[in-house]
Design an enzyme around this catalytic site. Sequence first.
Site, PDB file in Angstrom:
ATOM      1  N   SER A 132      -8.006 -22.098  -6.858  1.00  0.00           N
ATOM      2  CA  SER A 132      -9.114 -22.747  -6.142  1.00  0.00           C
ATOM      3  C   SER A 132     -10.427 -22.457  -6.848  1.00  0.00           C
ATOM      4  CB  SER A 132      -9.188 -22.215  -4.708  1.00  0.00           C
ATOM      5  OG  SER A 132     -10.354 -22.686  -4.049  1.00  0.00           O
ATOM      6  N   TYR A 157      -9.514 -16.288   2.563  1.00  0.00           N
ATOM      7  CA  TYR A 157      -8.937 -17.330   1.701  1.00  0.00           C
ATOM      8  C   TYR A 157      -9.433 -17.182   0.261  1.00  0.00           C
ATOM      9  CZ  TYR A 157      -8.316 -21.754  -0.676  1.00  0.00           C
ATOM     10  OH  TYR A 157      -8.002 -22.703  -1.621  1.00  0.00           O
TER      11      TYR A 157
END
Length: 365
Positions: A132, A157
């Site tokens: 990510s 996350y």
Amino acid sequence: MSLDSYFKNKKVLVTGHTGFKGSWLITWLKLMGAEVSGISLDPLSSPSHFEVGNMKKSIRDLRIDIRDSVSIEKAILEIKPDFVFHLAAQALVRKSYLNPLETWETNVMGTLNVLEALRKYDSPCSCVIITSDKCYDNVEWIWGYRENDVLGGPDPYSASKGAAELAIKSHIKSFFPKHSSQVRIVSARAGNVIGGGDWSEDRIIPDCVKAWSSNQSVDLRNPNATRPWQHVLEPLSGYLTLAVKLVENPDLHGEPFNFGPLANQNHSVLELVEKMSEYWDLVKWRDISKEKTGPYESGLLKLNCDKALALLKWTAVLGFEETVKLTSEWYKSYYSHPNDILQTTLDQIKHYQSFAKNKGLEWAS
């Protein structure tokens, strides 16, 4: 270099294939003639792109939890893939605050399970592990993060994705020697992806289409947050190009790459919603930024993609307006003719390929 010629009749494994990006990727791979297998949980949203497109019938569909190391190893050794794209993840920031342990187990241990299975695999294979853009320690500076910037993340996350990058780097250095490993591995960092078929919770486009399709107002938690919005086909073209280049060039083994829009294409949430509204009737929204009490959300995040341009000849194809237009048209098509939505997805992939070819990009030649 033509992507079609590389993937035709190749065995390709996609983890997370029932998710938003995974479902677009398997559709593109099938269009190129690949033999596709998928490892994933059941779709997490309803509706889901995977189910409304009836994609199960055209692939080997395995429902395995990425945290199940024994089943992951068994599946990979049976499939004997030429290419692996690892996308399976807990991908929602707000959910990571509610379930931090699950997020870490899925994103870090899940990645390690794939890497450990590949240690037992003794055939040539190119593996792209998708993490990510949030893997970086985001200090909200105005320039884009480079691949060698500090990893980190203030929320579970983002931190789990930074940790996954460290695990990938460590495992490659420890177990996949650069010039002798049959399995070559790279990581790909992208984010803020939009496009048709995403119905995930707490994402701005799904929030808008779900509200507007039922004539309701959408709440904007952070309208002034700026993001490098990109259409889902942009990072996917990067992942596919990276996999092919990895076959050709062993020096790419172990390298991370960013994939994002052009540097001048950052736009706020409000600008995105306003542009989306041009394609819908009777839309409305409400700024709730002053009343929200939710967890931290970053205000600014950009990626520097010079490395992908220099080493892969990859660059983004679509401008902001075209990105929003394709996204809006997909959802309008779905809500008008849901049974034809797979054809809409295929048409948009072909349109994107044509757009890239007209821009002279090598992968589309």
